[in-house]
Design a protein around this motif. Sequence first.
Motif, PDB file in Angstrom:
ATOM      1  N   GLN A  56       0.827  -1.206   0.000  1.00 43.90           N
ATOM      2  CA  GLN A  56       0.000   0.000   0.000  1.00 43.90           C
ATOM      3  C   GLN A  56       0.863   1.258   0.000  1.00 43.90           C
ATOM      4  O   GLN A  56       0.536   2.237  -0.675  1.00 43.90           O
ATOM      5  N   LEU A  57       1.952   1.233   0.745  1.00 48.56           N
ATOM      6  CA  LEU A  57       2.862   2.378   0.765  1.00 48.56           C
ATOM      7  C   LEU A  57       3.452   2.616  -0.619  1.00 48.56           C
ATOM      8  O   LEU A  57       3.504   3.747  -1.103  1.00 48.56           O
ATOM      9  N   THR A  58       3.863   1.560  -1.256  1.00 49.45           N
ATOM     10  CA  THR A  58       4.422   1.678  -2.605  1.00 49.45           C
ATOM     11  C   THR A  58       3.377   2.240  -3.570  1.00 49.45           C
ATOM     12  O   THR A  58       3.693   3.097  -4.398  1.00 49.45           O
ATOM     13  N   GLU A  59       2.145   1.776  -3.465  1.00 52.05           N
ATOM     14  CA  GLU A  59       1.087   2.270  -4.346  1.00 52.05           C
ATOM     15  C   GLU A  59       0.830   3.759  -4.104  1.00 52.05           C
ATOM     16  O   GLU A  59       0.603   4.510  -5.054  1.00 52.05           O
ATOM     17  N   VAL A 121      16.681   5.205   2.261  1.00 56.02           N
ATOM     18  CA  VAL A 121      16.696   3.742   2.281  1.00 56.02           C
ATOM     19  C   VAL A 121      15.556   3.206   1.433  1.00 56.02           C
ATOM     20  O   VAL A 121      15.728   2.252   0.669  1.00 56.02           O
ATOM     21  N   GLY A 122      14.390   3.847   1.531  1.00 55.72           N
ATOM     22  CA  GLY A 122      13.248   3.413   0.717  1.00 55.72           C
ATOM     23  C   GLY A 122      13.527   3.554  -0.765  1.00 55.72           C
ATOM     24  O   GLY A 122      13.214   2.667  -1.563  1.00 55.72           O
ATOM     25  N   ARG A 123      14.113   4.664  -1.159  1.00 54.23           N
ATOM     26  CA  ARG A 123      14.429   4.880  -2.575  1.00 54.23           C
ATOM     27  C   ARG A 123      15.484   3.867  -3.046  1.00 54.23           C
ATOM     28  O   ARG A 123      15.389   3.342  -4.147  1.00 54.23           O
ATOM     29  N   SER A 124      16.479   3.611  -2.209  1.00 51.80           N
ATOM     30  CA  SER A 124      17.506   2.630  -2.583  1.00 51.80           C
ATOM     31  C   SER A 124      16.898   1.247  -2.729  1.00 51.80           C
ATOM     32  O   SER A 124      17.234   0.508  -3.647  1.00 51.80           O
ATOM     33  N   ALA A 125      16.009   0.894  -1.809  1.00 51.77           N
ATOM     34  CA  ALA A 125      15.362  -0.419  -1.876  1.00 51.77           C
ATOM     35  C   ALA A 125      14.532  -0.541  -3.150  1.00 51.77           C
ATOM     36  O   ALA A 125      14.536  -1.595  -3.797  1.00 51.77           O
ATOM     37  N   VAL A 129      15.148  -3.395  -5.978  1.00 50.67           N
ATOM     38  CA  VAL A 129      14.075  -4.292  -6.404  1.00 50.67           C
ATOM     39  C   VAL A 129      13.898  -4.221  -7.909  1.00 50.67           C
ATOM     40  O   VAL A 129      13.723  -5.256  -8.583  1.00 50.67           O
ATOM     41  N   LYS A 130      13.936  -3.021  -8.480  1.00 54.49           N
ATOM     42  CA  LYS A 130      13.815  -2.884  -9.930  1.00 54.49           C
ATOM     43  C   LYS A 130      14.955  -3.591 -10.647  1.00 54.49           C
ATOM     44  O   LYS A 130      14.749  -4.245 -11.672  1.00 54.49           O
ATOM     45  N   MET A 131      16.189  -3.470 -10.100  1.00 58.16           N
ATOM     46  CA  MET A 131      17.324  -4.120 -10.721  1.00 58.16           C
ATOM     47  C   MET A 131      17.181  -5.633 -10.655  1.00 58.16           C
ATOM     48  O   MET A 131      17.487  -6.337 -11.620  1.00 58.16           O
TER      49      MET A 131
END
Length: 136
Positions: A56-59, A121-125, A129-131
Amino acid sequence: MIGIDNLIKAGTDLITSYFPPDMSPAQKAEAQAKIAEMQHKLQSELIAFEANMEQQLTERQKADMQSDSWLSKNVRPLVLIYLMGAWTFFAGLSLFAGSVAPEYVEMLKQMLMAAFGFYFVGRSAEKIVKMVKGAK
């Protein structure tokens, strides 16, 4: 989730401490098996809950970035700038004038650490994940 795990263990220990002393070993084993099953189910539900919260946070973050609003795209960097400025200002006042209670400086520091941790940290994660997804 360490705190929740300790709470679950404490609840389990509390329940097993109330077993009657005249309980047969077979009954104890059956009760402990049921408790372990409930404990496993609760931990599974907690993991699913955390995964749902992260999704939900990502959305919400995706929706913010797709918005046409300048504020929704820049609210996180603005919060970081504000907290950094407020912390610097109050830390300086506390150091030179001694008029600011150190609790407020500590509170701002904790908020700043949480905001920086979430943002960077959230942006790095997200990038990791995309990589990883791109490699599969």
